[in-house]
Design a protein around this motif. Sequence first.
Motif, PDB file in Angstrom:
ATOM      1  N   ARG A 154      55.880  35.463  73.864  1.00 17.94           N
ATOM      2  CA  ARG A 154      55.450  36.307  74.979  1.00 17.94           C
ATOM      3  C   ARG A 154      55.609  37.790  74.658  1.00 17.94           C
ATOM      4  N   SER A 155      56.622  38.113  73.848  1.00 20.04           N
ATOM      5  CA  SER A 155      56.863  39.521  73.528  1.00 20.04           C
ATOM      6  C   SER A 155      55.845  40.079  72.538  1.00 20.04           C
ATOM      7  N   THR A 156      55.236  39.202  71.735  1.00 18.35           N
ATOM      8  CA  THR A 156      54.225  39.640  70.763  1.00 18.35           C
ATOM      9  C   THR A 156      52.976  38.775  70.904  1.00 18.35           C
ATOM     10  N   PRO A 157      52.194  38.977  71.963  1.00 18.98           N
ATOM     11  CA  PRO A 157      51.005  38.144  72.168  1.00 18.98           C
ATOM     12  C   PRO A 157      49.931  38.427  71.127  1.00 18.98           C
ATOM     13  N   LEU A 158      49.201  37.389  70.785  1.00 15.88           N
ATOM     14  CA  LEU A 158      48.105  37.517  69.833  1.00 15.88           C
ATOM     15  C   LEU A 158      46.824  37.914  70.559  1.00 15.88           C
ATOM     16  N   SER A 159      45.928  38.487  69.814  1.00 19.18           N
ATOM     17  CA  SER A 159      44.637  38.868  70.388  1.00 19.18           C
ATOM     18  C   SER A 159      43.790  37.621  70.619  1.00 19.18           C
ATOM     19  N   ALA A 160      42.812  37.757  71.491  1.00 18.18           N
ATOM     20  CA  ALA A 160      41.933  36.628  71.797  1.00 18.18           C
ATOM     21  C   ALA A 160      41.090  36.216  70.600  1.00 18.18           C
ATOM     22  N   ALA A 161      40.924  37.140  69.644  1.00 15.86           N
ATOM     23  CA  ALA A 161      40.101  36.837  68.470  1.00 15.86           C
ATOM     24  C   ALA A 161      40.895  36.192  67.335  1.00 15.86           C
ATOM     25  N   ALA A 162      42.164  35.908  67.558  1.00 20.56           N
ATOM     26  CA  ALA A 162      42.993  35.319  66.505  1.00 20.56           C
ATOM     27  C   ALA A 162      42.495  33.921  66.151  1.00 20.56           C
ATOM     28  N   SER A 163      42.516  33.624  64.872  1.00 19.16           N
ATOM     29  CA  SER A 163      42.060  32.308  64.410  1.00 19.16           C
ATOM     30  C   SER A 163      43.117  31.251  64.694  1.00 19.16           C
ATOM     31  N   ALA A 164      42.716  29.987  64.538  1.00 21.38           N
ATOM     32  CA  ALA A 164      43.646  28.879  64.769  1.00 21.38           C
ATOM     33  C   ALA A 164      44.797  28.914  63.774  1.00 21.38           C
ATOM     34  N   ALA A 165      44.507  29.312  62.530  1.00 18.04           N
ATOM     35  CA  ALA A 165      45.564  29.401  61.522  1.00 18.04           C
ATOM     36  C   ALA A 165      46.565  30.493  61.865  1.00 18.04           C
ATOM     37  N   GLU A 166      46.070  31.628  62.374  1.00 14.11           N
ATOM     38  CA  GLU A 166      46.970  32.715  62.759  1.00 14.11           C
ATOM     39  C   GLU A 166      47.842  32.314  63.946  1.00 14.11           C
ATOM     40  N   LEU A 203      70.282  17.736  72.505  1.00 17.03           N
ATOM     41  CA  LEU A 203      69.097  18.147  73.251  1.00 17.03           C
ATOM     42  C   LEU A 203      69.248  19.531  73.863  1.00 17.03           C
ATOM     43  N   ARG A 204      70.447  19.878  74.314  1.00 22.60           N
ATOM     44  CA  ARG A 204      70.605  21.169  74.996  1.00 22.60           C
ATOM     45  C   ARG A 204      70.293  22.356  74.082  1.00 22.60           C
ATOM     46  N   PRO A 205      70.870  22.441  72.868  1.00 24.50           N
ATOM     47  CA  PRO A 205      70.484  23.557  72.001  1.00 24.50           C
ATOM     48  C   PRO A 205      69.036  23.474  71.531  1.00 24.50           C
ATOM     49  N   MET A 206      68.479  22.256  71.431  1.00 23.30           N
ATOM     50  CA  MET A 206      67.081  22.133  71.053  1.00 23.30           C
ATOM     51  C   MET A 206      66.186  22.774  72.109  1.00 23.30           C
ATOM     52  N   LEU A 207      66.462  22.506  73.376  1.00 25.77           N
ATOM     53  CA  LEU A 207      65.678  23.107  74.447  1.00 25.77           C
ATOM     54  C   LEU A 207      65.926  24.606  74.544  1.00 25.77           C
ATOM     55  N   ALA A 208      67.157  25.043  74.218  1.00 22.19           N
ATOM     56  CA  ALA A 208      67.441  26.481  74.207  1.00 22.19           C
ATOM     57  C   ALA A 208      66.622  27.184  73.134  1.00 22.19           C
ATOM     58  N   ALA A 209      66.484  26.546  71.967  1.00 24.88           N
ATOM     59  CA  ALA A 209      65.676  27.136  70.896  1.00 24.88           C
ATOM     60  C   ALA A 209      64.210  27.243  71.310  1.00 24.88           C
ATOM     61  N   ILE A 210      63.697  26.244  72.006  1.00 27.96           N
ATOM     62  CA  ILE A 210      62.307  26.293  72.468  1.00 27.96           C
ATOM     63  C   ILE A 210      62.124  27.430  73.471  1.00 27.96           C
ATOM     64  N   LYS A 211      63.100  27.625  74.333  1.00 29.52           N
ATOM     65  CA  LYS A 211      63.020  28.714  75.316  1.00 29.52           C
ATOM     66  C   LYS A 211      63.010  30.077  74.635  1.00 29.52           C
ATOM     67  N   VAL A 212      63.852  30.228  73.600  1.00 28.16           N
ATOM     68  CA  VAL A 212      63.888  31.500  72.858  1.00 28.16           C
ATOM     69  C   VAL A 212      62.570  31.718  72.124  1.00 28.16           C
ATOM     70  N   ALA A 213      62.025  30.645  71.536  1.00 26.67           N
ATOM     71  CA  ALA A 213      60.730  30.768  70.847  1.00 26.67           C
ATOM     72  C   ALA A 213      59.638  31.213  71.811  1.00 26.67           C
ATOM     73  N   ASP A 214      59.672  30.702  73.034  1.00 21.68           N
ATOM     74  CA  ASP A 214      58.685  31.114  74.033  1.00 21.68           C
ATOM     75  C   ASP A 214      58.807  32.601  74.350  1.00 21.68           C
ATOM     76  N   SER A 215      60.041  33.106  74.423  1.00 22.04           N
ATOM     77  CA  SER A 215      60.228  34.536  74.685  1.00 22.04           C
ATOM     78  C   SER A 215      59.695  35.379  73.533  1.00 22.04           C
ATOM     79  N   PHE A 216      59.850  34.898  72.286  1.00 19.48           N
ATOM     80  CA  PHE A 216      59.290  35.614  71.140  1.00 19.48           C
ATOM     81  C   PHE A 216      57.766  35.653  71.206  1.00 19.48           C
TER      82      PHE A 216
END
Length: 205
Positions: free
Chosen positions: A73-85, A58-71
């Motif tokens: 946040r660093s590249t936010p999508l536009s408000a017009a992005a589709s659900a598929a994007e 569980l610990r590395p699994m939660l670490a991976a989720i935290k890293v994914a969240d940082s990714f």
Amino acid sequence: LIHPPTPSVRPWSCQTIALSPLFPRGVTDARRLARKLVCLLEHADASLSAHRHHYWGLRPMLAAIKVADSFLRSTPLSAAASAAEVASAEASALMRAICQTFRPMLRARDAHLFEGLLADLLPQAGNAFATHDGLFNAIVQTVSEVGELMPRHAFVAKICELEALLRSRRCVCLLGAAGTGKSATWRTLLSVSYTHLRAHETRHD
């Protein structure tokens, strides 16, 4: 640094635990990604070779989720992005985070199998195994200037993996037999980091 095996947790419990940090972070496809992440760790634990430093809990699994969240946040999508994007961006961020969290600890044979498992579970996420071009080129340049080592692709890739781990973890332990390049890896990364720092200070003087 090496965690002992923990008592087994039922798959549905792991998915619930994975959902807990995904939902508050606004991941729209949280249920599917949590299910795929737990499935990946289960298959990796069953298929890859057994080593004490291979920990799929569980610990590395939660670490991976935290890293994914940082990714994300660093590249936010536009408000017009589709659900598929949005779904594709979330899967790509999770795939990159999984690579950054788990791949550096794997041997060559296990790394190949792990890449196959990850590509099967997240085929729409693209290639997450590519290294950062800027860092890769800086390492090659530093190694070439020093002249004591050869900038082989496998060696430079390991340095890139170490740099990625140090950005997401408080402590990293390098394991391997004598003469496999452990000291050369961290020393080269230290030299590259110092060179980049001095260049950054020079540009802003």
